[in-house]
Design a protein around this motif. Structure first.
Motif, mmCIF file in Angstrom:
data_model
loop_
_atom_site.group_PDB
_atom_site.id
_atom_site.type_symbol
_atom_site.label_atom_id
_atom_site.label_comp_id
_atom_site.label_asym_id
_atom_site.label_seq_id
_atom_site.Cartn_x
_atom_site.Cartn_y
_atom_site.Cartn_z
ATOM 1 N N LEU A 13 1.020 -1.381 -0.043
ATOM 2 C CA LEU A 13 0.535 -0.002 -0.451
ATOM 3 C C LEU A 13 0.769 1.246 -0.276
ATOM 4 O O LEU A 13 0.528 2.314 -0.808
ATOM 5 C CB LEU A 13 -0.872 0.040 1.300
ATOM 6 C CG LEU A 13 -1.621 1.043 1.274
ATOM 7 C CD1 LEU A 13 -2.495 1.469 0.149
ATOM 8 C CD2 LEU A 13 -2.621 1.185 2.104
ATOM 9 N N PRO A 14 1.636 1.226 0.904
ATOM 10 C CA PRO A 14 2.772 2.778 0.681
ATOM 11 C C PRO A 14 3.873 2.843 -0.431
ATOM 12 O O PRO A 14 3.415 3.913 -1.124
ATOM 13 C CB PRO A 14 4.020 2.459 1.960
ATOM 14 C CG PRO A 14 3.017 1.676 3.313
ATOM 15 C CD PRO A 14 2.067 0.480 2.284
ATOM 16 N N LEU A 15 3.763 1.450 -1.038
ATOM 17 C CA LEU A 15 4.548 1.704 -2.745
ATOM 18 C C LEU A 15 3.676 2.575 -3.625
ATOM 19 O O LEU A 15 3.836 3.697 -4.797
ATOM 20 C CB LEU A 15 4.694 0.493 -3.113
ATOM 21 C CG LEU A 15 5.166 0.593 -4.594
ATOM 22 C CD1 LEU A 15 6.555 1.363 -4.818
ATOM 23 C CD2 LEU A 15 5.771 -0.756 -5.044
ATOM 24 N N LEU A 16 2.094 2.546 -3.103
ATOM 25 C CA LEU A 16 1.045 2.951 -4.401
ATOM 26 C C LEU A 16 1.332 4.548 -4.290
ATOM 27 O O LEU A 16 0.553 5.679 -5.514
ATOM 28 C CB LEU A 16 -0.488 2.638 -3.921
ATOM 29 C CG LEU A 16 -0.143 1.551 -4.442
ATOM 30 C CD1 LEU A 16 -2.022 1.218 -3.772
ATOM 31 C CD2 LEU A 16 -0.150 0.727 -5.823
ATOM 32 N N ASN A 30 10.508 2.263 0.835
ATOM 33 C CA ASN A 30 12.077 2.181 0.404
ATOM 34 C C ASN A 30 13.034 1.394 1.203
ATOM 35 O O ASN A 30 14.067 0.511 1.155
ATOM 36 C CB ASN A 30 12.941 3.912 1.370
ATOM 37 C CG ASN A 30 11.720 5.041 -0.240
ATOM 38 O OD1 ASN A 30 12.160 5.204 -0.558
ATOM 39 N ND2 ASN A 30 13.058 5.924 0.895
ATOM 40 N N ASN A 31 12.074 0.883 2.532
ATOM 41 C CA ASN A 31 13.252 -0.599 3.172
ATOM 42 C C ASN A 31 12.879 -1.478 2.821
ATOM 43 O O ASN A 31 12.855 -2.556 3.580
ATOM 44 C CB ASN A 31 13.092 0.128 4.804
ATOM 45 C CG ASN A 31 14.342 1.137 4.786
ATOM 46 O OD1 ASN A 31 15.558 1.792 4.551
ATOM 47 N ND2 ASN A 31 13.366 2.481 5.631
ATOM 48 N N ARG A 36 8.939 -7.057 -1.116
ATOM 49 C CA ARG A 36 7.876 -6.671 -2.379
ATOM 50 C C ARG A 36 7.883 -7.612 -3.779
ATOM 51 O O ARG A 36 7.047 -7.658 -4.437
ATOM 52 C CB ARG A 36 7.446 -4.587 -2.554
ATOM 53 C CG ARG A 36 7.163 -4.683 -1.170
ATOM 54 C CD ARG A 36 6.382 -2.966 -1.487
ATOM 55 N NE ARG A 36 7.000 -2.332 -2.664
ATOM 56 C CZ ARG A 36 7.843 -1.312 -1.794
ATOM 57 N NH1 ARG A 36 7.999 -1.533 -0.282
ATOM 58 N NH2 ARG A 36 8.368 -0.811 -2.820
ATOM 59 N N THR A 37 9.438 -6.994 -4.023
ATOM 60 C CA THR A 37 9.962 -7.294 -5.773
ATOM 61 C C THR A 37 9.554 -9.227 -5.321
ATOM 62 O O THR A 37 9.739 -9.594 -5.975
ATOM 63 C CB THR A 37 11.570 -7.258 -5.758
ATOM 64 O OG1 THR A 37 11.059 -5.703 -6.080
ATOM 65 C CG2 THR A 37 12.146 -8.083 -6.852
ATOM 66 N N ARG A 122 12.187 -9.707 9.048
ATOM 67 C CA ARG A 122 13.180 -8.309 8.752
ATOM 68 C C ARG A 122 12.050 -7.000 7.854
ATOM 69 O O ARG A 122 12.013 -5.595 8.627
ATOM 70 C CB ARG A 122 14.021 -7.505 7.442
ATOM 71 C CG ARG A 122 15.052 -6.745 7.438
ATOM 72 C CD ARG A 122 15.509 -6.883 6.416
ATOM 73 N NE ARG A 122 16.266 -5.544 6.114
ATOM 74 C CZ ARG A 122 16.193 -4.362 4.890
ATOM 75 N NH1 ARG A 122 14.678 -4.761 4.638
ATOM 76 N NH2 ARG A 122 16.647 -3.424 5.588
ATOM 77 N N ALA A 123 11.104 -6.809 7.128
ATOM 78 C CA ALA A 123 10.274 -6.271 6.588
ATOM 79 C C ALA A 123 9.387 -5.765 8.046
ATOM 80 O O ALA A 123 9.059 -4.388 7.994
ATOM 81 C CB ALA A 123 9.672 -6.757 5.778
ATOM 82 N N ALA A 124 8.790 -6.510 8.818
ATOM 83 C CA ALA A 124 7.926 -6.244 9.554
ATOM 84 C C ALA A 124 8.200 -5.222 10.670
ATOM 85 O O ALA A 124 7.768 -4.257 11.437
ATOM 86 C CB ALA A 124 7.245 -7.751 10.295
#
Length: 139
Positions: A13-16, A30-31, A36-37, A122-124
């Motif tokens: 969602l933040p990517l949008l 950014n982090n 996501r990829t 890591r993402a969390a």
């Protein structure tokens, strides 16, 4: 929906709105780009396995008859604008099916799922750190 897929949906969602997002959203975006990829690639591979084939795209140049603007001079030297039929090229993107090797796709899926699991923790933690560093105002 699995936990990792739900986390991927939450993190995408933040990517949008990353370009005009809040500092917190930009920090998260950014982090978490690698996570996501990997999640996007995993979804693509799982779709290939479910369908039994992959999709690829190619660009094809075609021409079509259209109306072109033309300017010419009349006998008195005045500019006259008109339209006449002409052929113009345009580029079209075609999707086509590509056969897959199921064993290779399953190995790819397993590797991507393992990498996604590694990146999920890591993402969390990055999301929590960004929320702590850039708290958003409740309005």
């Amino acid at each position: 929906m699995t936990r990792n897929t739900a986390l991927a949906a939450t993190l995408s969602l933040p990517l949008l709105i990353a370009a005009c997002g809040t500092p917190q959203e930009r920090c998260i975006s950014n982090n978490t780009s690698e996570y996501r990829t990997v999640s996007r690639l995993l979804a693509e591979v799982e779709g290939n396995l479910a369908r039994g084939y992959a999709w690829e795209e190619r660009q094809v140049v075609r021409d079509r008859l259209t109306q072109c603007r033309r300017v010419w001079r009349d006998r008195d030297g005045r500019a006259v604008v008109g339209y006449e039929p002409c052929w113009q090229d345009y580029v079209e993107t075609e999707r086509y099916r590509v056969p897959i090797d199921p064993a290779s796709e399953q190995r790819k899926r397993d590797n991507l799922a393992g990498r996604q699991a590694q990146l999920a923790d890591r993402a969390a933690s990055v999301v929590q750190a960004c929320k702590a560093a850039f708290p958003e105002q409740q309005g």
